[in-house]
Design a protein around this motif. Structure first.
Motif, mmCIF file in Angstrom:
data_model
loop_
_atom_site.group_PDB
_atom_site.id
_atom_site.type_symbol
_atom_site.label_atom_id
_atom_site.label_comp_id
_atom_site.label_asym_id
_atom_site.label_seq_id
_atom_site.Cartn_x
_atom_site.Cartn_y
_atom_site.Cartn_z
ATOM 1 N N ALA A 160 139.407 5.753 44.953
ATOM 2 C CA ALA A 160 138.049 5.308 45.255
ATOM 3 C C ALA A 160 137.729 3.952 44.646
ATOM 4 N N GLN A 161 138.118 3.725 43.394
ATOM 5 C CA GLN A 161 137.738 2.470 42.751
ATOM 6 C C GLN A 161 138.410 1.285 43.423
ATOM 7 N N ARG A 162 139.670 1.418 43.756
ATOM 8 C CA ARG A 162 140.391 0.322 44.405
ATOM 9 C C ARG A 162 139.777 0.009 45.771
ATOM 10 N N MET A 163 139.479 1.033 46.552
ATOM 11 C CA MET A 163 138.930 0.821 47.888
ATOM 12 C C MET A 163 137.477 0.331 47.836
ATOM 13 N N SER A 164 136.752 0.712 46.817
ATOM 14 C CA SER A 164 135.404 0.181 46.645
ATOM 15 C C SER A 164 135.451 -1.328 46.457
ATOM 16 N N PHE A 165 136.397 -1.789 45.659
ATOM 17 C CA PHE A 165 136.556 -3.217 45.413
ATOM 18 C C PHE A 165 136.942 -3.940 46.706
ATOM 19 N N VAL A 166 137.872 -3.362 47.479
ATOM 20 C CA VAL A 166 138.298 -3.974 48.743
ATOM 21 C C VAL A 166 137.123 -4.051 49.719
ATOM 22 N N GLY A 167 136.335 -2.975 49.799
ATOM 23 C CA GLY A 167 135.194 -2.972 50.693
ATOM 24 C C GLY A 167 134.171 -4.035 50.326
ATOM 25 N N LEU A 168 133.879 -4.177 49.038
ATOM 26 C CA LEU A 168 132.931 -5.198 48.595
ATOM 27 C C LEU A 168 133.459 -6.600 48.888
ATOM 28 N N ALA A 169 134.774 -6.794 48.696
ATOM 29 C CA ALA A 169 135.364 -8.101 48.970
ATOM 30 C C ALA A 169 135.239 -8.453 50.456
ATOM 31 N N ALA A 170 135.485 -7.474 51.337
ATOM 32 C CA ALA A 170 135.348 -7.724 52.774
ATOM 33 C C ALA A 170 133.898 -8.051 53.128
ATOM 34 N N MET A 171 132.951 -7.372 52.521
ATOM 35 C CA MET A 171 131.549 -7.665 52.776
ATOM 36 C C MET A 171 131.179 -9.070 52.307
ATOM 37 N N ALA A 172 131.710 -9.463 51.158
ATOM 38 C CA ALA A 172 131.431 -10.808 50.656
ATOM 39 C C ALA A 172 131.981 -11.868 51.604
ATOM 40 N N VAL A 173 133.200 -11.639 52.107
ATOM 41 C CA VAL A 173 133.791 -12.580 53.067
ATOM 42 C C VAL A 173 132.919 -12.673 54.316
ATOM 43 N N GLY A 174 132.480 -11.518 54.835
ATOM 44 C CA GLY A 174 131.620 -11.525 56.005
ATOM 45 C C GLY A 174 130.320 -12.268 55.775
ATOM 46 N N SER A 175 129.698 -12.078 54.610
ATOM 47 C CA SER A 175 128.437 -12.757 54.307
ATOM 48 C C SER A 175 128.622 -14.268 54.231
ATOM 49 N N PHE A 176 129.695 -14.716 53.581
ATOM 50 C CA PHE A 176 129.922 -16.158 53.485
ATOM 51 C C PHE A 176 130.302 -16.764 54.832
ATOM 52 N N LEU A 177 130.963 -15.975 55.694
ATOM 53 C CA LEU A 177 131.206 -16.449 57.059
ATOM 54 C C LEU A 177 129.889 -16.659 57.803
ATOM 55 N N PHE A 178 128.948 -15.732 57.645
ATOM 56 C CA PHE A 178 127.615 -15.916 58.217
ATOM 57 C C PHE A 178 126.999 -17.229 57.728
ATOM 58 N N ALA A 179 127.174 -17.509 56.434
ATOM 59 C CA ALA A 179 126.553 -18.689 55.833
ATOM 60 C C ALA A 179 127.201 -19.995 56.286
ATOM 61 N N LEU A 180 128.438 -19.919 56.772
ATOM 62 C CA LEU A 180 129.182 -21.141 57.097
ATOM 63 C C LEU A 180 129.339 -21.401 58.589
ATOM 64 N N MET A 181 129.137 -20.372 59.434
ATOM 65 C CA MET A 181 129.366 -20.527 60.869
ATOM 66 C C MET A 181 128.341 -21.484 61.485
ATOM 67 N N PRO A 182 128.810 -22.533 62.163
ATOM 68 C CA PRO A 182 127.852 -23.446 62.811
ATOM 69 C C PRO A 182 127.199 -22.812 64.028
ATOM 70 N N LEU A 183 125.996 -23.241 64.315
ATOM 71 C CA LEU A 183 125.234 -22.686 65.429
ATOM 72 C C LEU A 183 125.946 -22.888 66.767
ATOM 73 N N GLN A 184 126.709 -23.982 66.885
ATOM 74 C CA GLN A 184 127.317 -24.326 68.160
ATOM 75 C C GLN A 184 128.353 -23.304 68.622
ATOM 76 N N ILE A 185 128.880 -22.490 67.728
ATOM 77 C CA ILE A 185 129.875 -21.486 68.115
ATOM 78 C C ILE A 185 129.243 -20.394 68.959
ATOM 79 N N GLY A 186 127.941 -20.176 68.805
ATOM 80 C CA GLY A 186 127.239 -19.216 69.628
ATOM 81 C C GLY A 186 127.393 -17.786 69.154
ATOM 82 N N ILE A 187 127.456 -16.853 70.113
ATOM 83 C CA ILE A 187 127.497 -15.428 69.791
ATOM 84 C C ILE A 187 128.717 -15.082 68.957
ATOM 85 N N VAL A 188 129.834 -15.740 69.246
ATOM 86 C CA VAL A 188 131.064 -15.456 68.487
ATOM 87 C C VAL A 188 130.843 -15.741 67.009
ATOM 88 N N GLY A 189 130.075 -16.781 66.707
ATOM 89 C CA GLY A 189 129.806 -17.134 65.319
ATOM 90 C C GLY A 189 128.965 -16.106 64.605
#
Length: 476
Positions: free
Chosen positions: A342-371
């Motif tokens: 559980a502890q190892r997978m909790s860390f992996v899950g949080l890391a994936a969420m952090a990556v997703g959040s920073f992708l949201f923060a960096l994706m330019p508007l011009q990419i559209g729905i895919v972004g």
């Protein structure tokens, strides 16, 4: 006055119970989780229809949603503790019945005040269903299957969240607003019958007359939570003098609650439990993660409609990709937890969420729905993995006599995060985008609001990663 406690089953009795009908038991608990999540999301789409039907303002109609959420938030810990005292099976059956009766009362309400009261009653039943479903997994299933079961419950929660807007919209169009509440009642009856048949009967060991319950502590905790929830949601999160007064009231009630808990013989929450590293980390990370997930529900509609130009149905379809991804990854996430810890997978899950959040923060508007879709599909499976891992880690450490309390504390942390995400993160987005939700903001301004808000969300997840990697015994 001495309290009655749950008398644990002998190993032979436990094995028999686990072999009896584990799949049927899990089906009943999953349906409870789905219905309680569906009750949260299905009413949102009906707010315009309710405002029109009762000639009410949006702020007045919003209490139909807020009453449900407040009931769940304020009762989670109390019903968990009460389940430990009087029996989780019987209390869950009562909660399902209350939820079902509340659904019918909502559908038959003749005025907005009556509807709000019925929604509070429905939310009280949902609090029991959400809290005790987690607690009963440990009672009804073998230990080596808890991770998979937690993954399935997380899947059902995601399905309920995803199904609410689309089902609610279709039902309103076909049958009117009353049907969005009545539609859950038959499924409540089914859940009651499954639970009645499949859950093992608990034996209460008698050590006195009746169980003691910390009523004063419950009332103080409820007062603190209601004041906090109102402070965070009043005037759609716009902070003013009244919000400050409510926060002060919440702080005072919290202080009084803490003083009561260290003085009473049978406290609602044993504050010493918060010294346990894994429980403390689990609660803190759960609140942070829930805040981020609510951010996607608050910010997503504005970005998709105002920045990307989608209509309401198109935005709903894109947003549904997140809960669908969570639902599809829930069971595999549980299996990963069972296999790798559980502890190892909790860390992996949080890391994936952090990556997703920073992708949201960096994706330019011009990419559209895919972004928007790519970060969402990265973030939501990470959420499913974190939920399965965190719930498993916390519940595995809880003995049979306090599983209800611990699951209630998890629900409390989650709902505090949801309220904070809906209010604080919504306010951050509005400030950064220069919009109050109207169509006056340009697409670039809305995109800026998205980037700033998810940059903050990513920072919160980095904080959660730091908390999760702190001191504590790893789970094998």
């Amino acid at each position: 006055m001495m309290k009655a406690t749950l008398d644990p089953l002998s190993p032979t009795e436990a094995t028999t119970a686990q072999r009896g009908a584990p799949r049927l038991t899990l089906a009943g608990l999953s349906l409870c989780m789905l219905l309680s999540s569906l009750g949260t999301s299905i009413a949102n789409v009906g707010l315009p229809a309710l405002a029109q039907a009762f000639a009410a303002s949006f702020q007045q109609a919003q209490w139909v949603v807020l009453a449900y959420l407040l009931a769940i938030t304020t009762l989670s810990v109390g019903v968990g503790r009460l389940g430990d005292l009087v029996g989780r099976r019987s209390l869950l059956l009562a909660g399902i019945a209350f939820f079902t009766a509340g659904s019918v009362a909502c559908g038959l309400a003749s005025g907005l005040a009556g509807l709000i009261a019925a929604r509070a009653a429905q939310g009280a039943g949902a609090a029991v269903m959400m809290t005790l479903s987690l607690a009963l997994v440990g009672d009804a299933l073998p230990k080596d299957r808890i991770g998979s079961a937690m993954g399935l419950l997380g899947t059902m929660s995601a399905v309920g969240t995803a199904l609410g807007p689309s089902l609610g919209g279709a039902v309103i169009d076909g049958f009117g607003w009353r049907a969005i509440f009545l539609v859950t009642a038959p499924f409540g009856v089914v859940a009651f019958m499954i639970a009645l048949r499949s859950l093992p009967v608990e034996r209460l060991g008698r050590r006195g007359d009746t169980p003691r319950f910390d009523m004063l502590g419950t009332l103080l905790l409820a007062a603190a939570l209601v004041a906090y929830a109102l402070a965070m949601t009043w005037n759609r999160g716009a902070f003013g003098l009244l919000n400050g007064g409510l926060l002060l009231a919440a702080a005072v009630a919290t202080l009084l609650f803490g003083l009561v808990q260290v003085r009473v013989a049978a406290p609602l929450i044993r504050l010493s439990m918060l010294r346990e590293p894994r429980l403390r980390k689990g609660l803190a990370t759960s609140a942070l993660v829930a805040t981020v997930m609510m951010t996607t529900l608050v910010v997503g509609p504005f970005h998709l409609t105002l920045a990307l130009g989608l209509d309401a149905s198109g935005a709903g379809l894109v947003m549904a990709m997140g809960p669908v991804a969570t639902a599809l990854s829930g069971v595999p996430a549980g299996r990963l937890v069972d296999r790798f810890g559980a502890q190892r997978m909790s860390f992996v899950g949080l890391a994936a969420m952090a990556v997703g959040s920073f992708l949201f923060a960096l994706m330019p508007l011009q990419i559209g729905i895919v972004g928007y879709a790519v970060p969402l599909i990265v973030l939501t499976p990470g959420y499913a993995l974190f939920q399965a891992a965190n719930n498993t880690a916390v519940m595995q450490d809880a003995g049979p006599e306090r599983r209800g309390l611990v699951s209630g504390m998890l629900g409390l942390a989650r709902n505090l995060g949801l309220i904070t995400g809906a209010s604080v993160m919504g306010a951050v987005f509005a400030l950064a985008a220069g919009t109050d939700g109207s169509a006056v903001a340009s697409p670039d301004m809305v995109a800026t609001g998205l980037h700033v808000t998810f940059g903050l969300a990513g920072a919160m997840l980095v904080m959660a990663l730091a908390i999760a990697s702190g001191a504590g015994t790893p789970v094998a």
